[in-house]
Structures are given as structure tokens and as C-alpha cells.
Design an enzyme around this catalytic site. Sequence first.
Site, PDB file in Angstrom:
ATOM      1  N   GLY A   1     -83.381 -23.778  40.407  1.00 35.72           N
ATOM      2  CA  GLY A   1     -82.354 -23.853  41.425  1.00 35.72           C
ATOM      3  C   GLY A   1     -81.027 -23.241  40.998  1.00 35.72           C
ATOM      4  N   HIS A   2     -79.938 -23.817  41.512  1.00 40.45           N
ATOM      5  CA  HIS A   2     -78.591 -23.284  41.337  1.00 40.45           C
ATOM      6  C   HIS A   2     -78.165 -23.287  39.873  1.00 40.45           C
ATOM      7  CE1 HIS A   2     -74.533 -22.313  42.583  1.00 40.45           C
ATOM      8  NE2 HIS A   2     -74.032 -23.450  42.100  1.00 40.45           N
ATOM      9  N   PHE A   3     -78.330 -24.419  39.192  1.00 43.06           N
ATOM     10  CA  PHE A   3     -77.925 -24.540  37.790  1.00 43.06           C
ATOM     11  C   PHE A   3     -79.073 -24.099  36.882  1.00 43.06           C
ATOM     12  CE2 PHE A   3     -74.836 -27.253  39.867  1.00 43.06           C
ATOM     13  CZ  PHE A   3     -73.670 -27.000  39.157  1.00 43.06           C
TER      14      PHE A   3
END
Length: 287
Positions: free
Chosen positions: A262-264
Site C-alpha cells: 500500500g501507501h507506506f
Amino acid sequence: MHQVHYRTIDVEGVNLFYREAGLADAPTVLLLHGFGASSTMFRELIPQLASDYRVIAPDLPGFGQTNVLPGAAFDYTFDRLAAVIDAFVVAKGIERFAMYVFDYGAPVGWRLAVRHPHKVAAIVTQNGNGYEEGLSDGWADMRRAWAEPTAEHREALRRFNTREMIEWQYTEGVPDTSLIAPEPWQLAHAAIERIGVEPQMDLLLDYGSNVAHYPQLHAFLRDRQPPLLAIWGRYDPFFLPAGAEAFKRDVPDAEVRFLDTGHFAIETHGAEIAAAMRDFLGRAFKG
């Protein structure tokens, strides 16, 4: 193994906290974190780069351990954040650097590049957007607030700063959430609680200025053709894979890689990102 030093410096009305490791005369890598984070997101990356580079990772104003100085007026805008980091780079005597940008760190880094194109040796963007097509539907509330910055629309953004929402941003799109340590998002929320929510609200409202700034970024990329690696968590709920691919429009030789997370992305694929960076930076600085 180079030890990491934890330091502060007063610049532009803030006491700026930063992490530093490596040899002072080595090529510099500047690490710029994003929302829901601080320089702690680079806690494992810094030692992996420090054997070959001077690595510096500041906490942006409004995040982590950085604090506005008593009595200093401070507007939480991306122009202001970039001015602080610009002054920090000068204060540290950095004349040329590669930069790793993530999330909010991207528009800060883009401003540095536009202002001082000769200083940027290479760019690693990890879910650090620079194109309209990279913005998902998750930005709908923010777009509404940018278009009509009413009190009601501003208030609708408050939920992005809750403990639950910050945790969600770490775990959403991650196939195995047991790989996500709780401390990073807990520390991020604790910093918001300490510093206050309003600075974060100001930055969410000002994010529209970054979209307006994109054409200047694109002109810089076309003119300078910096070595560029876009390494992206493909399941990011905010920044879509199309945003990573778009860099090739202005930098045809840009390298684009996707990670199944995901994002991180650095929280789950830190080893892969570090290896990709060492290979990329070795070639970029040699060139």
C-alpha cells in the site's frame, strides 16, 4: 556501520529535528517523509545507505520532533515547508543531492527542484505524486475543500487526522498487515496530538497548491532529465499506479517499479526499496 545522529537546528522560525549518518564528504541523499509519518519512517533505510552516502532526514514542520520556535509566526503551507527545508539545505552546506520523496515530501521536494534545478542529482519517488492522473477518488473531500474552502468543507477533513484513519493509511492495500509495526502510526498520531490538528488541516487545504504547481515540476523534469526512480506501492488508496507511470512522459528514461503493498511501502518492502536505491543511486551518481 555508520551511527545515526539525532540533531536539531534553528531555521526559518522552527527548531528542525533531523537524522544524519554517513561521511560528510560523501554524496548526499535527502529523505523527505510525508503525512502520517516523520523521519522515523527511514529508521532502517538510513543505515543501509550510510556506508556510501551522507544521508539526512529532517522532520517537516508539523511532524515528528520539529517545533515552531516560541513567539514565531508560522503558516502551514507547502511553500512554507519548502522554504524551511531550502534554508536547512543551505545551513548544512549541501550543494547537490539526490532526494527520496514520499507523500507530502514530494511537493516539498518538487519546489526545491524547481527553485534550484542544478542541486538535484537524482530523484527517488516512493508514492510521491506529481501528476493529476495519480490522484484517486480518495481526494474527493479535499478537492471539494480546495474549490470551496468553507468552514464545513474544512471540518470534513478532520477525520483524516484521527488515530483510526492514520492506522488505516498504513494498512490499507497491504496483503499481510502483520508486517506493519504499530509504532510508526502511533508515533505519527501522538505528534498530531502534541502539535495540534489545525496545522494538519491547513496543509490538507493547501494541498491544492501542489496540483497547481505540477506544470512547473513537469517543465523541470523535461528540461533537466534527472535520473528518476518511481518505486510505488501499487495498492495505495490515494496515489494510483498511473501517477508513477506518468513520470515517463517527461523523463522517458525514468525507471518505474511496483511493489505489492500500500501507501507506506517502506514499512513492508524496506529491503527491496533499499536495494533498488543502492543500485539506482550508484548509477546516478556515477553518471
